[in-house]
Design a protein around this motif. Structure first.
Motif, PDB file in Angstrom:
ATOM      1  N   PHE A   1     -15.687   4.857  -1.317  1.00  0.00           N
ATOM      2  CA  PHE A   1     -14.733   3.732  -1.638  1.00  0.00           C
ATOM      3  C   PHE A   1     -12.774   4.174  -1.344  1.00  0.00           C
ATOM      4  O   PHE A   1     -12.222   3.907  -0.800  1.00  0.00           O
ATOM      5  N   TYR A   2     -12.980   6.145  -1.281  1.00  0.00           N
ATOM      6  CA  TYR A   2     -11.836   6.593  -0.918  1.00  0.00           C
ATOM      7  C   TYR A   2     -11.875   7.602   0.234  1.00  0.00           C
ATOM      8  O   TYR A   2     -12.692   8.671   0.239  1.00  0.00           O
ATOM      9  N   PRO A   3     -11.265   7.105   1.700  1.00  0.00           N
ATOM     10  CA  PRO A   3     -11.374   7.420   3.364  1.00  0.00           C
ATOM     11  C   PRO A   3     -10.322   8.670   2.929  1.00  0.00           C
ATOM     12  O   PRO A   3      -8.703   9.251   3.081  1.00  0.00           O
ATOM     13  N   ILE A   4     -10.953  10.093   2.198  1.00  0.00           N
ATOM     14  CA  ILE A   4     -10.135  11.298   2.064  1.00  0.00           C
ATOM     15  C   ILE A   4     -11.202  12.326   2.638  1.00  0.00           C
ATOM     16  O   ILE A   4     -11.616  12.010   3.122  1.00  0.00           O
ATOM     17  N   PRO A   5     -10.223  13.707   2.569  1.00  0.00           N
ATOM     18  CA  PRO A   5     -11.077  14.341   3.746  1.00  0.00           C
ATOM     19  C   PRO A   5     -12.216  14.518   2.756  1.00  0.00           C
ATOM     20  O   PRO A   5     -12.363  14.674   1.388  1.00  0.00           O
ATOM     21  N   ALA A   6     -13.176  15.293   3.361  1.00  0.00           N
ATOM     22  CA  ALA A   6     -14.453  15.745   2.440  1.00  0.00           C
ATOM     23  C   ALA A   6     -14.732  16.864   1.955  1.00  0.00           C
ATOM     24  O   ALA A   6     -15.077  17.200   0.717  1.00  0.00           O
ATOM     25  N   GLN A   7     -13.609  18.352   2.693  1.00  0.00           N
ATOM     26  CA  GLN A   7     -13.063  19.643   1.566  1.00  0.00           C
ATOM     27  C   GLN A   7     -12.525  19.078   0.002  1.00  0.00           C
ATOM     28  O   GLN A   7     -12.537  19.650  -0.798  1.00  0.00           O
ATOM     29  N   PHE A   8     -11.952  18.150   0.032  1.00  0.00           N
ATOM     30  CA  PHE A   8     -11.567  17.360  -1.239  1.00  0.00           C
ATOM     31  C   PHE A   8     -13.270  17.043  -2.079  1.00  0.00           C
ATOM     32  O   PHE A   8     -12.575  17.321  -3.205  1.00  0.00           O
ATOM     33  N   LEU A   9     -14.657  16.957  -1.866  1.00  0.00           N
ATOM     34  CA  LEU A   9     -15.111  16.813  -2.429  1.00  0.00           C
ATOM     35  C   LEU A   9     -16.255  17.682  -2.968  1.00  0.00           C
ATOM     36  O   LEU A   9     -17.122  17.939  -2.906  1.00  0.00           O
TER      37      LEU A   9
ATOM     38  N   GLU B   1     -10.753  -1.660 -11.680  1.00  0.00           N
ATOM     39  CA  GLU B   1      -9.618  -1.978 -10.661  1.00  0.00           C
ATOM     40  C   GLU B   1     -10.210  -2.293  -9.058  1.00  0.00           C
ATOM     41  O   GLU B   1     -11.187  -2.543  -8.177  1.00  0.00           O
ATOM     42  N   ARG B   2      -9.291  -2.681  -8.225  1.00  0.00           N
ATOM     43  CA  ARG B   2      -8.857  -3.245  -7.151  1.00  0.00           C
ATOM     44  C   ARG B   2      -8.289  -2.592  -6.063  1.00  0.00           C
ATOM     45  O   ARG B   2      -7.119  -1.649  -6.739  1.00  0.00           O
ATOM     46  N   ILE B   3      -9.131  -1.877  -5.068  1.00  0.00           N
ATOM     47  CA  ILE B   3      -8.225  -0.943  -4.102  1.00  0.00           C
ATOM     48  C   ILE B   3      -8.298  -0.834  -3.136  1.00  0.00           C
ATOM     49  O   ILE B   3      -8.521  -0.940  -2.271  1.00  0.00           O
ATOM     50  N   GLY B   4      -8.765  -2.119  -2.586  1.00  0.00           N
ATOM     51  CA  GLY B   4      -7.849  -2.938  -1.375  1.00  0.00           C
ATOM     52  C   GLY B   4      -8.283  -4.969  -1.887  1.00  0.00           C
ATOM     53  O   GLY B   4      -7.740  -5.835  -3.165  1.00  0.00           O
ATOM     54  N   ARG B   5      -7.466  -5.878  -0.248  1.00  0.00           N
ATOM     55  CA  ARG B   5      -7.603  -6.880  -0.967  1.00  0.00           C
ATOM     56  C   ARG B   5      -8.529  -7.946  -0.969  1.00  0.00           C
ATOM     57  O   ARG B   5      -8.828  -8.268  -2.119  1.00  0.00           O
ATOM     58  N   HIS B   6      -9.686  -6.913  -1.024  1.00  0.00           N
ATOM     59  CA  HIS B   6     -10.625  -7.438  -1.300  1.00  0.00           C
ATOM     60  C   HIS B   6     -12.223  -6.813  -2.023  1.00  0.00           C
ATOM     61  O   HIS B   6     -13.813  -6.791  -1.453  1.00  0.00           O
ATOM     62  N   ARG B   7     -11.543  -5.963  -2.166  1.00  0.00           N
ATOM     63  CA  ARG B   7     -12.417  -5.189  -2.933  1.00  0.00           C
ATOM     64  C   ARG B   7     -12.387  -5.089  -3.951  1.00  0.00           C
ATOM     65  O   ARG B   7     -11.206  -4.350  -4.713  1.00  0.00           O
ATOM     66  N   TRP B   8     -13.529  -4.408  -5.245  1.00  0.00           N
ATOM     67  CA  TRP B   8     -13.509  -4.172  -7.185  1.00  0.00           C
ATOM     68  C   TRP B   8     -14.531  -2.851  -6.784  1.00  0.00           C
ATOM     69  O   TRP B   8     -15.203  -3.028  -6.473  1.00  0.00           O
TER      70      TRP B   8
END
Length: 578
Positions: free
Chosen positions: A46-54, A107-114
């Motif tokens: 869902f969120y393209p973040i670095p894996a270190q933040f998990l 919530e909407r997180i992109g053009r076609h993604r909820w």
């Protein structure tokens, strides 16, 4: 002190990962200090973040900051995610959501993604976040909402249209009607839905409508018929009704659209002015019709079968006016053959006996009248002697196996020979006459007082029939229903019956059966022509089964009636040959 995780902690992490996979969730757990103690890998979907933040021990504030910096955060679309937003305010707002006892949001997180976010804060301070992809569900909901809006808009448009429209299902029950259609019956749309035409109209009309409805549903052929409707308020409504099939196999629906042409139709005031020659259905202003596509190709529209039938009905007329004398003792033969010869462009008359023949010859000689040929009835006992002894002009003895075409060719050939020679003809007289005259009693069938009986319940069509028949010089009577048509046939025994198939009291099919039943012992069978609203196979088959000879379709025209009359009355004897 041993600085390692307990064995139970690993079990708890495995259980959370298994639960995340099984339920299709992305799970994040933080302690009361807002530090991450578990974060499932599906969060990265869902969120393209670095894996270190998990990783365990990461502050929740740092995780939310990474989400904000990625540009794909709740409530934003990719094309607007780069706008200058207050980062600290966004992080603080979402941290406050994590400290609520319960918080749920889609919530909407992109053009076609909820996504669906569910946040819980337990009494011991642990915070649990579950993230679910609900894009497909949201798309379906949006599509359903869009469809509902379109349906509502379509219904509003149809209700505002002046043209009555209705939709029927496969069982021919009404599933949709607009206000104009409901107004015809004086009912509300809700009172019509779920019912059939049998609940709204009398049985005769209901049967007629159901027959055309089923034909359109089964064949897919568009049904078109001009109609006059009397509405519940007593006002006349002139429409052109079209029925067509929509949907796929197994899900067909029948749509009926009535195009209101009342403003174009006039003529009630001209009923007494028949001598004007105007039709009771006139168009006020042809300029009201705007030219549209012209898809007519005269070459592609030629129907060879129609040309063949027209050639069989309409005989060419000779330009030469020769005089033909017919010798026959049969009044029926005289009534049929003399008009036929005249229609071929010949002057024809008849004598009954040899004495009349001799007297006629003397009168012609005294006045200088030249006869081109003599035609002798082969059924007369003295036919052979008349032909043998007649040498003044060409003579012709009719043979049993001749058709009308043979007769015409031989008569014209005689006329071409002139008066100076004799033409060899059949040597032996036939035992009976079956070329021109059908097999009837020796006394013959006298000319009826009424030539045509018309069975038609519609007053406008009655008026049209009357105009056409009067213009053709044909005597007629009009019946308003099948029962009256049978009575008029019994009274007048006409040459032809034009039978509308759909009428009250008794329909045209039953009336034809009644006439045919009464004719079983009669020597002459009256031709009956079915008059249908449209040439449907079901109507044609039923008319044949009822004993009708042919069919024509409405709207009728003078050429149509004249062609039918000449086919079954004037030239009927010649068609019975062979």
């Amino acid at each position: 002190m041993i600085d390692v995780a307990s064995f139970g902690a690993n079990i708890q992490k495995s259980v959370l990962e298994a639960m995340s996979d099984a339920l299709g969730l992305a799970i994040l757990v933080c302690d009361k200090n807002d530090e991450i103690i578990f974060a499932g890998r599906p969060i990265l979907q869902f969120y393209p973040i670095p894996a270190q933040f998990l990783e365990t021990g990461t502050r929740l504030r740092d995780f939310l900051g990474a989400v904000f910096d990625s540009g794909v955060r709740s409530g934003t679309a990719p094309e607007t995610s780069r706008r200058h937003s207050n980062r600290d305010e966004w992080i603080s707002e979402h941290l406050s959501h994590h400290w609520r006892e319960r918080f749920e949001v889609v919530e909407r997180i992109g053009r076609h993604r909820w996504i669906s976010l569910r946040k819980r804060r337990l009494p011991n301070g642990l915070g649990i976040v579950s993230i679910t992809d609900v894009s497909e569900q949201k798309k379906r909901e949006e599509q359903i909402q869009l469809d509902l809006e379109r349906i509502e808009l379509t219904e509003d448009i149809l209700d505002c249209m002046p043209n009555p429209i209705c939709v029927k299902d496969r069982n021919l029950n009404y599933v949709a009607v607009n206000k104009a259609f409901a107004a015809i019956h004086g009912l509300s749309p809700e009172a019509i839905l779920g019912r059939s035409v049998w609940d709204l109209l009398e049985p005769e009309l209901a049967e007629k409508f159901e027959r055309t409805d089923r034909a359109t549903l089964e064949t897919g052929a568009v049904h078109c018929q001009p109609e006059q409707i009397v509405q519940a308020d007593g006002e006349d409504l002139w429409v052109v009704t079209r029925k067509f099939r929509v949907g796929g196999p197994g899900k067909f629906l029948l749509v009926t659209c009535m195009n209101d042409v009342t403003d174009l139709v006039v003529g009630y005031g001209d009923r007494d002015g028949v001598t004007t020659g105007r039709s009771p259905l006139d168009v006020k202003d042809y300029n009201a019709f705007v030219p549209a596509q012209n898809c007519y190709d005269p070459f592609r529209s030629i129907d060879m079968q129609h040309l063949v039938e027209a050639g069989a009905i309409i005989e060419p007329v000779s330009a030469i006016r020769h005089r033909i004398l017919l010798v026959t003792s049969s009044a029926v033969l005289e009534q049929n053959l003399v008009p036929l010869l005249r229609r071929w462009g010949l002057d024809a008359c008849a004598v009954r006996t040899r004495a009349e023949l001799t007297a006629f010859e003397e009168v012609c000689a005294a006045r200088g009248i030249e006869i081109a040929a003599l035609v002798v009835d082969g059924a007369m006992p003295e036919a052979h002697d008349v032909v043998t002894n007649w040498t003044a002009l060409p003579s012709l003895q009719l043979a049993k196996n001749w058709t009308a075409c043979d007769l015409r060719a031989r008569v014209l050939a005689l006329c071409g020979k002139g008066s100076g020679g004799d033409v060899a003809c059949a040597a032996s007289a036939p035992a009976d006459w079956d070329i021109i005259v059908p097999d009837i009693g020796p006394a013959g069938r006298p000319a009826p007082d009424v030539e045509v009986v018309v069975a038609e319940d519609n007053e406008i069509n009655q008026f049209v029939f009357a105009q056409i028949l009067e213009g053709l010089g044909i005597s007629y009577r009009i019946a308003a229903n099948g029962e009256e048509a049978v009575r008029l046939w019994q009274q007048y025994r006409p040459n032809l019956v034009l039978m509308d198939v759909s009428m009250p009291v008794m329909n045209g099919f039953d009336a034809a059966r009644a006439i045919r039943a009464a004719e079983k012992s009669a020597a002459f069978q009256t031709p009956i022509i079915a008059v249908t609203a449209q040439a449907l196979d079901i109507d044609i088959d039923e008319s044949k089964a009822a004993g009708m000879d042919d069919h024509i379709t409405k709207p009728i025209s003078p050429d149509m009636i004249e062609a039918v009359y000449r086919k079954f009355v004037v030239t009927r004897p010649e068609r019975m040959a062979g």
